[in-house]
Design a protein around this motif. Sequence first.
Motif, PDB file in Angstrom:
ATOM      1  N   LYS A 196      85.930  58.417  29.932  1.00  0.00           N
ATOM      2  CA  LYS A 196      87.341  58.195  29.646  1.00  0.00           C
ATOM      3  C   LYS A 196      87.593  58.293  28.148  1.00  0.00           C
ATOM      4  O   LYS A 196      86.835  57.749  27.361  1.00  0.00           O
ATOM      5  N   ILE A 197      88.657  59.005  27.782  1.00  0.00           N
ATOM      6  CA  ILE A 197      89.052  59.119  26.385  1.00  0.00           C
ATOM      7  C   ILE A 197      90.440  58.501  26.227  1.00  0.00           C
ATOM      8  O   ILE A 197      91.372  58.827  26.964  1.00  0.00           O
ATOM      9  N   SER A 198      90.556  57.631  25.279  1.00  0.00           N
ATOM     10  CA  SER A 198      91.843  56.969  25.046  1.00  0.00           C
ATOM     11  C   SER A 198      92.725  57.829  24.129  1.00  0.00           C
ATOM     12  O   SER A 198      92.259  58.287  23.077  1.00  0.00           O
ATOM     13  N   PHE A 199      93.990  58.061  24.532  1.00  0.00           N
ATOM     14  CA  PHE A 199      94.957  58.780  23.719  1.00  0.00           C
ATOM     15  C   PHE A 199      95.801  57.774  22.944  1.00  0.00           C
ATOM     16  O   PHE A 199      96.423  56.891  23.532  1.00  0.00           O
ATOM     17  N   LYS A 200      95.807  57.910  21.630  1.00  0.00           N
ATOM     18  CA  LYS A 200      96.550  56.957  20.802  1.00  0.00           C
ATOM     19  C   LYS A 200      98.038  57.283  20.713  1.00  0.00           C
ATOM     20  O   LYS A 200      98.852  56.459  20.319  1.00  0.00           O
ATOM     21  N   LYS A 201      98.404  58.521  21.059  1.00  0.00           N
ATOM     22  CA  LYS A 201      99.812  58.924  20.995  1.00  0.00           C
ATOM     23  C   LYS A 201     100.080  59.943  22.079  1.00  0.00           C
ATOM     24  O   LYS A 201      99.313  60.890  22.255  1.00  0.00           O
TER      25      LYS A 201
ATOM     26  N   ASP B  44      91.288  58.966  18.807  1.00  0.00           N
ATOM     27  CA  ASP B  44      90.383  58.511  17.749  1.00  0.00           C
ATOM     28  C   ASP B  44      88.929  58.818  18.077  1.00  0.00           C
ATOM     29  O   ASP B  44      88.013  58.437  17.332  1.00  0.00           O
ATOM     30  N   SER B  45      88.715  59.497  19.204  1.00  0.00           N
ATOM     31  CA  SER B  45      87.349  59.803  19.619  1.00  0.00           C
ATOM     32  C   SER B  45      86.641  60.661  18.566  1.00  0.00           C
ATOM     33  O   SER B  45      87.254  61.532  17.954  1.00  0.00           O
ATOM     34  N   ASP B  46      85.354  60.390  18.384  1.00  0.00           N
ATOM     35  CA  ASP B  46      84.556  61.204  17.470  1.00  0.00           C
ATOM     36  C   ASP B  46      83.605  62.122  18.229  1.00  0.00           C
ATOM     37  O   ASP B  46      82.661  62.677  17.663  1.00  0.00           O
ATOM     38  N   ASP B  47      83.845  62.247  19.551  1.00  0.00           N
ATOM     39  CA  ASP B  47      83.031  63.113  20.393  1.00  0.00           C
ATOM     40  C   ASP B  47      83.312  64.569  20.018  1.00  0.00           C
ATOM     41  O   ASP B  47      84.424  65.065  20.174  1.00  0.00           O
ATOM     42  N   LYS B  48      82.311  65.257  19.501  1.00  0.00           N
ATOM     43  CA  LYS B  48      82.475  66.621  19.019  1.00  0.00           C
ATOM     44  C   LYS B  48      82.946  67.564  20.121  1.00  0.00           C
ATOM     45  O   LYS B  48      83.790  68.437  19.902  1.00  0.00           O
ATOM     46  N   GLU B  49      82.397  67.387  21.317  1.00  0.00           N
ATOM     47  CA  GLU B  49      82.783  68.242  22.443  1.00  0.00           C
ATOM     48  C   GLU B  49      84.258  68.072  22.760  1.00  0.00           C
ATOM     49  O   GLU B  49      84.989  69.038  22.995  1.00  0.00           O
ATOM     50  N   VAL B  50      84.733  66.839  22.750  1.00  0.00           N
ATOM     51  CA  VAL B  50      86.143  66.548  23.024  1.00  0.00           C
ATOM     52  C   VAL B  50      87.033  67.182  21.957  1.00  0.00           C
ATOM     53  O   VAL B  50      88.006  67.871  22.252  1.00  0.00           O
ATOM     54  N   LEU B  51      86.689  66.941  20.701  1.00  0.00           N
ATOM     55  CA  LEU B  51      87.530  67.409  19.599  1.00  0.00           C
ATOM     56  C   LEU B  51      87.604  68.932  19.523  1.00  0.00           C
ATOM     57  O   LEU B  51      88.661  69.502  19.248  1.00  0.00           O
ATOM     58  N   GLU B  52      86.486  69.591  19.776  1.00  0.00           N
ATOM     59  CA  GLU B  52      86.465  71.044  19.663  1.00  0.00           C
ATOM     60  C   GLU B  52      87.124  71.743  20.851  1.00  0.00           C
ATOM     61  O   GLU B  52      87.630  72.864  20.711  1.00  0.00           O
ATOM     62  N   SER B  53      87.127  71.093  21.998  1.00  0.00           N
ATOM     63  CA  SER B  53      87.667  71.738  23.207  1.00  0.00           C
ATOM     64  C   SER B  53      89.125  71.381  23.492  1.00  0.00           C
ATOM     65  O   SER B  53      89.774  72.032  24.305  1.00  0.00           O
TER      66      SER B  53
END
Length: 375
Positions: A23-28, A48-57
Amino acid sequence: MKSKIIIISILLLLSACSSQEAKISFKKTKFQFEYGETIEISASQLTDSDDKEVLESMKVETDKLPKDKNYIAVGTYKTRVTYKLNGEEKVKFINVTISDTTVPEITLKQEIIEVDQHTESINYNESVEASDLAGVTLTYDDSAVNLEEQGEYSVGIKATDSNGNQSESTIKVIVKEVVKETPQPQDTSGNNSNNAPETTPTSSGPYYVGDIMVVNKKHSLPQSYAPGENATAGNAIRQMIGDMQAQGFDISNSYSGYRSYEYQAQLYQSYVNSHGQATADTFSARAGYSEHQTGLAFDLLHTNGTLVTNANEANWIAQNAHRYGFIVRYQAGKESITGYQAEPWHLRYVGSQAESIYNSGLTLEEYLGVPGGGY
């Protein structure tokens, strides 16, 4: 038995961690943009996730939103956000709102429209433009204008874009009396029986040196000369104004351009009444002697409607007007040559010869070798 309990506990803990990671929390989840603005929503704005896979995709599917012309239409849209987490494709939705709060911009090609008495109608669109990213409609309130009665009238202008934003302005309409000319008997005695003033224009047409028209206190225009604003010069002055505005200068879209013989006569007389003829002649042209009647001269205005005098704008104009085909017609220290006080706001279109005249540092009279000064 105790070891089995420990193993089961570890498995339950790992399962819980795996569930949290999935689960990834959306701040906005709500974003607002102005109509026409580029929509850019980054992953860091969403989570605010620092998961590289999440951020890049992570991708916001704004390309699927409905468009109005070349821009996303006004409205609020449920918009897909896709991303990968632990190799699994995930989908979440956010709200993207497009609003239009920008009013249309009204541009007056000329401040005054002059028509003859008994004219059937006025085409205001020849003198007024409106621009907006959305479609825009111009309407005019000329209920106060009486085309049967000479006088000066104010016409209301309203520009409305397709999203309901409105802006307003006004333009002046002068209804001129139609005067029938009565032929005068010729005086063959050599005397001027009509006692006409010495400065009454008598030329049959404009005076040229090469391809440059000269209008000053020695060279006049006939009353019948009424070309309106020169199209090439008008486009050039609007380009110059736009460039100045883009650089932050205090310059209005409106300007004082073409003036008819009749209007100049009224303007000059008002100055004579206020200041006396001797003083008026130092800053206002008599009818037939005004460059404004050529359709090639323009007075630039500040956004508050006053003539441009501030050093900031005046210096830029003096140093750059030639790039648009203009010269500053009346220079400081040249009053005895031009016959007028310095006017940093008064530009004259001379086209391709502007750079040469500018580089010479001379007035138009000096450059062309024609007389100027007083009447």
